[in-house]
Scaffold this active site. Sequence first.
Site, short mmCIF file in Angstrom:
data_model
loop_
_atom_site.label_atom_id
_atom_site.label_comp_id
_atom_site.label_asym_id
_atom_site.label_seq_id
_atom_site.Cartn_x
_atom_site.Cartn_y
_atom_site.Cartn_z
CE LYS A 1 14.69 -16.47 27.12
NZ LYS A 1 13.72 -17.11 27.84
CE LYS B 1 10.41 -16.10 34.80
NZ LYS B 1 11.30 -15.85 35.87
P1 NAD Z 1 20.02 -23.19 30.02
O1 NAD Z 1 20.43 -22.46 28.91
O2 NAD Z 1 20.78 -23.52 31.40
O3 NAD Z 1 19.29 -24.80 29.82
C1 NAD Z 1 18.57 -24.77 28.39
C2 NAD Z 1 18.82 -26.48 28.17
O4 NAD Z 1 17.82 -26.68 26.90
C3 NAD Z 1 20.19 -26.75 27.85
O5 NAD Z 1 20.51 -27.77 28.54
C4 NAD Z 1 20.16 -26.84 26.34
O6 NAD Z 1 21.13 -27.85 25.92
C5 NAD Z 1 18.65 -27.28 26.11
N1 NAD Z 1 18.36 -27.23 24.63
C6 NAD Z 1 18.75 -26.10 23.99
N2 NAD Z 1 18.24 -26.13 22.67
C7 NAD Z 1 17.47 -27.50 22.72
C8 NAD Z 1 16.90 -28.29 21.73
N3 NAD Z 1 16.54 -27.80 20.40
N4 NAD Z 1 16.41 -29.43 22.05
C9 NAD Z 1 16.69 -29.91 23.22
N5 NAD Z 1 17.27 -29.35 24.35
C10 NAD Z 1 17.55 -28.09 23.85
O7 NAD Z 1 18.85 -22.52 30.48
P2 NAD Z 1 17.92 -22.34 32.16
O8 NAD Z 1 18.64 -21.41 32.72
O9 NAD Z 1 17.86 -23.69 32.34
O10 NAD Z 1 16.40 -21.74 31.51
C11 NAD Z 1 15.61 -22.55 31.00
C12 NAD Z 1 14.39 -21.55 30.79
O11 NAD Z 1 13.80 -21.39 32.03
C13 NAD Z 1 14.63 -20.31 30.12
O12 NAD Z 1 13.31 -20.14 29.41
C14 NAD Z 1 14.68 -19.21 31.05
O13 NAD Z 1 14.48 -17.81 30.77
C15 NAD Z 1 13.74 -19.83 32.21
N6 NAD Z 1 14.10 -19.46 33.78
C16 NAD Z 1 15.45 -19.48 34.11
C17 NAD Z 1 15.82 -19.26 35.28
C18 NAD Z 1 17.27 -19.28 35.88
O14 NAD Z 1 17.53 -18.78 37.02
N7 NAD Z 1 18.27 -19.95 35.18
C19 NAD Z 1 14.70 -18.83 36.29
C20 NAD Z 1 13.43 -18.88 35.85
C21 NAD Z 1 13.34 -19.22 34.46
#
Ligand code: NAD
Length: 305
Positions: A241, A172
Amino acid sequence: MKIGFIGLGNMGRPMARHLILAGYDVTVHDVRSDAALEHLGLGARWVDSPATCAEGVDVLITMLPTPRIVEDVLLRGGAAEALAPGALWIDMSTSTPAAARRVAEEVLDARGVRRLDAPVSGMARGAEAGTLQIFAGGAVEDFRAALPVFEVLGDPAKIQHVGAAGHGYTVKLMLNLLWFCHVVATSEVLAMGVKAGVDLGVLRSALLASPAASHFLEHDVLSVLVDGDYDDSFAMVLACKDLGLAVDLARDTGVPAELAALVEQIYRRAKASYGDLAGEMSPVRLYETWAGRDFRLPVPTVPAV
Ligand code: NAD
């Protein structure tokens, strides 16, 4: 099957929804309780802590922003200790082999809890559509056990077992690094071409018909070129990140990675300019500034009927 799901953000929110709609018994947790409103409406159970979310489940899925938060939730948040022997932890976050290894060494291995890393690609719209690409690392038998769950979240043709524990994270990170390189390289080319006077649409179509064509130039960049949308469903803070983690991996493996380091700096410049929550395509905006104009294709005119 009982599933605990932690992290209901841009990705986790629709993923958890798909699992509920597929008939799984889902318990959800996030630091923001309002993130779970739609899940509760669909019959999921809300719990206040990572540990409670892990209690009694067959599978715990985490979809969290950073390796540090993954470790916090599993270790200090007590989720790892709460998982029953034989349960399976699937981390779908973009994280690192080192963070998951620490969780395994400190708690999971001794308790007989299994684990897979299964990060995803396909953006928030892939999560919404249930067509994510999934790269799983870990034991083959655990991958097979998790396949029905993955098939709810992803496109069956794009779900792949990529090797041992940690290899999913690595694949990834390499995918994102290459994609971010495409963002920067394409932006630089478009800026120079249009500043030199070539029409943007002509330049793009000439490149698409050439050996320099790319999936990014053909598809992904259209969100900017057509809609002026820099994709804030993936925030710059997360893009930076991921680039930082890729550069760390280069350091760990001893591979010189000048390009990765440069692209990381350009992304950090765009983050400083447009903010942590700006979209992942924000580096294009830097090049638009340097070109002195936005990169937009003319809106096609609809013939009158
Ligand atoms: P986001 O910031 O929208 O969501 C993260 C969620 O985690 C939030 O709802 C937040 O409140 C929650 N969170 C944070 N700290 C926490 C804790 N200590 N306990 C419980 N909940 C907690 O992020 P996202 O875009 O959904 O991405 C999530 C993961 O997926 C990341 O690692 C990102 O790199 C990866 N990712 C994102 C995408 C994208 O297009 N957004 C695509 C592929 C992968």
